[in-house]
Design a protein around this motif. Structure first.
Motif, mmCIF file in Angstrom:
data_model
loop_
_atom_site.group_PDB
_atom_site.id
_atom_site.type_symbol
_atom_site.label_atom_id
_atom_site.label_comp_id
_atom_site.label_asym_id
_atom_site.label_seq_id
_atom_site.Cartn_x
_atom_site.Cartn_y
_atom_site.Cartn_z
ATOM 1 N N ALA A 102 11.870 44.107 22.547
ATOM 2 C CA ALA A 102 11.208 45.362 22.158
ATOM 3 C C ALA A 102 10.894 46.194 23.395
ATOM 4 C CB ALA A 102 9.933 45.059 21.374
ATOM 5 N N MET A 103 10.493 45.534 24.471
ATOM 6 C CA MET A 103 10.234 46.235 25.722
ATOM 7 C C MET A 103 11.502 46.936 26.216
ATOM 8 S SD MET A 103 9.265 44.705 29.497
ATOM 9 C CE MET A 103 7.610 44.169 29.130
ATOM 10 N N GLY A 104 12.630 46.224 26.134
ATOM 11 C CA GLY A 104 13.894 46.804 26.577
ATOM 12 C C GLY A 104 14.288 48.022 25.762
ATOM 13 N N LEU A 105 14.126 47.939 24.446
ATOM 14 C CA LEU A 105 14.457 49.086 23.591
ATOM 15 C C LEU A 105 13.500 50.244 23.857
ATOM 16 C CD1 LEU A 105 15.256 47.198 20.267
ATOM 17 C CD2 LEU A 105 16.866 48.238 21.863
ATOM 18 N N GLY A 106 12.232 49.897 24.133
ATOM 19 C CA GLY A 106 11.278 50.946 24.474
ATOM 20 C C GLY A 106 11.639 51.617 25.784
ATOM 21 N N SER A 107 12.061 50.840 26.758
ATOM 22 C CA SER A 107 12.442 51.389 28.063
ATOM 23 C C SER A 107 13.651 52.304 27.946
ATOM 24 C CB SER A 107 12.749 50.244 29.041
ATOM 25 O OG SER A 107 11.606 49.467 29.277
ATOM 26 N N LYS A 108 14.605 51.923 27.091
ATOM 27 C CA LYS A 108 15.781 52.772 26.892
ATOM 28 C C LYS A 108 15.376 54.105 26.261
ATOM 29 C CE LYS A 108 20.496 52.767 25.084
ATOM 30 N NZ LYS A 108 20.447 54.196 24.725
ATOM 31 N N ALA A 109 14.502 54.031 25.251
ATOM 32 C CA ALA A 109 14.038 55.262 24.609
ATOM 33 C C ALA A 109 13.255 56.125 25.603
ATOM 34 C CB ALA A 109 13.170 54.918 23.404
#
Length: 454
Positions: free
Chosen positions: A294-301
């Motif tokens: 979830a952190m990774g997807l948040g960072s991409k966004a």
């Protein structure tokens, strides 16, 4: 009659003497004839002394056995290590001590020669202890190239069946070689890391399948140690890791354990802006959502300026995580995002949440300080002198940052020198009715800090 008995005894003695031969000469464990009796006798004499810690009296009997029948018993080597280490500890002359260390290393080599095929304590186990003992004795004078060579040979021979200690020492030596020559050893160090990580992953899988919790814990601890050094090595730059893991992620996009470990590694080395991190996060989130995915997807966004989606995933990660360090990082990331949207109140709120999770997260204090500086004029829009007082709060937060986090001390120090220039002058303090030098002053509004006029 007496003459016949004498002749028989003499004949027996001659035959025994003729047949006598040391084990080291004829390749047998004990030798033959009188020499085999001599071997067995001295074994029975040295072991009780060595077992009781009386290495001085054990030594002469042990030395006879070691020299004459080295294949007779493993006790020669297990007790021999203790005996020679004791001798080394008693020796003060450098040259003699070095000679004894060489004798000890030869003892390990001889154990490999005579007992290297032991099922439980074979060559890789012996070489591991040799390298470990050498490092303990030499300390700062350890030659990492030797440990690298010794352990590298057994890894090449035993692969996934290698003793975990050998793997750990191999990477310790590779790390030391990297420190001595980054440019020359960097590529090899990365390759060593990938090779040993794969071996340890296999061993962890074997331990899990066998329901062997002790072995699993031991091997996992070795892997964590190696990964920690890798993250601190300087070889683990994001460009290198992207080139290494980019293709591997595609090959392992359904491999749950691989994706989890890759995300953890990339997060630890602060490579959360790489495509590898984003891609691994996406694949893992589809299979089994975790705080890190979830952190990774948040960072991409966040990178794509999709702040609403980023905040959604960051909050999701916080809810799933029970790791204070990760939660602190997530709150900090959202605070930075709020700063980019010029929401200073939210920046402070999120930074304080970060510090609740991790009180030593110095960058959160830096972020609060810069927000105070940005919002100073809004607190006292009609009073330039009181506006300057806000910079006391700015510097206080910077001072706190470098107290709790040495890694940003230099950066905080430079900012402190910059913002101190904005303090009100002594004359301005003297002429202002609301403040006095050395007294406390309350800054209201969203800042809500009490400072000392100085």
């Amino acid at each position: 009659m007496k003459c016949k008995v004498f002749i028989l005894v003499l004949s027996a003695f001659i035959v025994t003497s003729i047949n006598a031969q040391k084990g080291v000469d004829n390749g047998t464990p004990y030798g033959s004839g009188e020499d085999s009796l001599r071997c067995l006798t001295n074994i029975s004499l040295f072991i009780p002394y060595a077992k009781s810690g009386n290495f001085k009296d054990a030594y002469p009997f042990w030395k006879i056995v070691y020299d004459e029948c080295p294949a007779s018993t493993k006790n020669i080597y297990s007790y021999g290590v203790d005996i020679l280490n004791w001798q080394i500890s008693q020796e003060n002359e450098a040259a003699k001590k070095e000679a004894l260390i060489n004798d000890l290393m030869k003892l390990y080599d001889d154990r490999v020669k005579y007992f290297g095929d032991d099922n439980r304590y074979g060559k890789d186990w012996i070489v591991s202890r040799k390298a470990q003992n050498y490092n303990q004795l030499k300390g700062e004078d350890t030659d990492p190239a030797l440990i690298y060579k010794w352990t590298g040979e057994v890894i090449d021979e035993f692969n996934e069946k290698t003793e975990p200690l050998a793997i750990s020492l191999y990477m310790f030596a590779s790390f030391k070689l990297l420190q001595s020559d980054m440019e020359k050893h960097k590529a090899q160090y990365v390759n060593d890391f990938l090779k040993t990580s794969a071996i340890l992953d296999t061993q962890i899988g074997v331990a899990k399948a066998a329901n062997n919790a002790k072995d699993e814990e031991n091997v996992t601890a070795r892997k964590v140690e190696i990964e920690k050094n890798f993250t601190l090595s300087g070889a683990a730059d994001c460009e290198t890791l992207q080139s290494i893991y980019g293709a591997k992620i595609e090959e392992n996009k359904t491999n749950l354990e691989f994706l989890k470990e890759t995300l953890t590694l990339l997060r630890r080395v602060n490579c959360r802006e790489t495509e590898a991190f984003f891609t691994a996060s996406e694949y893992l989130h589809k299979i089994e959502p975790t705080a890190e995915s979830a952190m990774g997807l948040g960072s991409k966004a966040f990178k794509d300026k999709d702040f609403a989606t980023a905040e959604k995933y960051y909050n999701e990660a916080i809810e799933m995580s029970d790791n204070a360090e990760i939660k602190g990082e997530l709150y900090y990331a959202m605070a930075v995002m709020a700063q980019q949207q010029n929401n200073l109140i939210k920046v402070k709120q999120l930074s304080l949440k970060c510090l609740t999770e991790n009180p030593n997260y110095g960058r959160a204090y830096l972020l609060i300080a810069t927000c105070y500086a940005s919002g100073a004029k809004n607190i006292f829009p009609d009073d330039p002198v009181l506006t300057k007082c806000v910079y006391y709060a700015v510097v206080d937060k910077l001072e706190r940052a470098r107290q709790v986090d040495p890694s940003i001390a230099e950066e905080a120090g430079k900012l402190i020198n910059t913002y101190k220039k904005y303090y009100p002058t002594k004359e301005e303090v003297f002429m202002h009715p609301e403040i006095d030098m050395g007294e406390s002053f309350s800054i209201g509004g969203w800042i809500g800090e009490t400072v000392k006029i100085r």
